[in-house]
Design an enzyme around this catalytic site. Structure first.
Site, PDB file in Angstrom:
ATOM      1  N   SER A 143       0.865  -1.187   0.000  1.00  0.00           N
ATOM      2  CA  SER A 143       0.000   0.000   0.000  1.00  0.00           C
ATOM      3  C   SER A 143       0.896   1.230   0.000  1.00  0.00           C
ATOM      4  CB  SER A 143      -0.853   0.009   1.275  1.00  0.00           C
ATOM      5  OG  SER A 143      -1.414   1.291   1.503  1.00  0.00           O
ATOM      6  N   TYR A 156      -2.297  -1.190  10.595  1.00  0.00           N
ATOM      7  CA  TYR A 156      -2.190  -1.451   9.147  1.00  0.00           C
ATOM      8  C   TYR A 156      -0.896  -0.852   8.599  1.00  0.00           C
ATOM      9  CZ  TYR A 156      -3.784  -1.257   4.208  1.00  0.00           C
ATOM     10  OH  TYR A 156      -3.922  -1.383   2.849  1.00  0.00           O
TER      11      TYR A 156
END
Ligand code: BGC
Length: 255
Positions: A143, A156
């Site tokens: 990401s 995350y």
């Protein structure tokens, strides 16, 4: 046919970016092993769709946060298709909680599903490639948040930051075997992980405004790049991250 006759495992392969990668890889000629943990009916209809288009796919209900689950995936690839060429660590979850809010359980779950799975997926795939004597590819779906804070989503970001160094380090270690290890780093994509943002017109408007291309990505746009990175088109690319974010990380209000 960028992945003609290659066997590809995709973790978290029956929804979101994973599903799009499964479809794109099959269309590029690959045999696909689809890992999933929920919604077996979606996996069956995905397989039917691939087979109707002349492709080959098999589904396996495997918990990729365990080494046993990952091992079962590799075994399925070998038993069904005779070997393994590409392992795509795609499965991911997020809690959208800050460092102050995140519970021990949430932290553990996010780290296990996003990072532990990629670590041992990399290990098992590499062992299989070495045993076969073939050069393979490990592609981690990371990401922008492997390198860019997302306040309110701390665990995350920690997991994706770990994935960044997993790829860099394992890529160096495995280079002598011809194995490539890469991260593909999407920005905001129209997938279930972003459902809460997409359902809130105010949030969606400010997200779109922060993206130089002015919109979220379609899962297919990420999948096309994943297929390219897994193919020989990217033969000299390893130990690094490719960002695909519509310019999000470089966005500036110009003040
Ligand atoms: C996260 C999303 C977020 C996007 C852009 C993704 O990795 O899963 O929640 O909207 O990055 O910031």
């Amino acid at each position: 046919m960028l992945l003609k006759e290659k066997t590809v495992i995709v973790t978290g392969g029956n929804s979101g970016i994973g599903e799009a990668i499964v479809i794109a890889a099959a269309a590029a000629g690959a045999n696909v092993v689809i890992d999933y943990v929920a919604h077996p009916e979606e996996t069956s209809s995905l397989i039917a769709r691939i087979e109707a288009a002349g492709g080959k796919a098999v589904g396996l209900d495997a918990d990729i946060s365990t080494v046993a689950g990952l091992q079962a995936l590799v075994q399925t690839a070998v038993e069904t298709f005779g070997g393994l060429d590409v392992f795509i660590n795609n499965a991911g979850i997020e809690t959208r909680t800050s460092v102050l809010e995140t519970s021990e359980e949430q932290y553990q779950k996010v780290l296990d599903i996003n990072l532990k799975s990629a670590f041992f997926g990399t290990q098992l795939a590499a062992k299989q490639f070495i045993a076969q004597g073939t050069a393979g590819v490990i592609l981690n779906i990371s990401s922008v948040h492997e390198d860019w804070p997302m306040p309110g989503n701390t665990a995350y970001c920690v997991a994706k930051g770990g994935m960044r160094m997993l790829t860099r380090t394992a890529g160096v270690e495995l280079g002598e075997h011809g194995i490539r290890v890469l991260n593909l780093c999407p920005g905001a994509v129209e997938t279930p992980i972003n459902a809460s943002t997409m359902a809130d017109p105010g949030k969606l408007k400010s997200l779109d405004a922060a993206i130089p291309l002015g919109r979220m990505a379609k899962p297919e746009e990420i999948a096309r790049m994943a297929v390219m990175l897994a193919s020989d088109t990217a033969a000299y690319l390893t130990s690094t991250s490719v960002f695909i974010d519509g310019g999000l990380m470089q966005g500036s209000v110009g003040l």
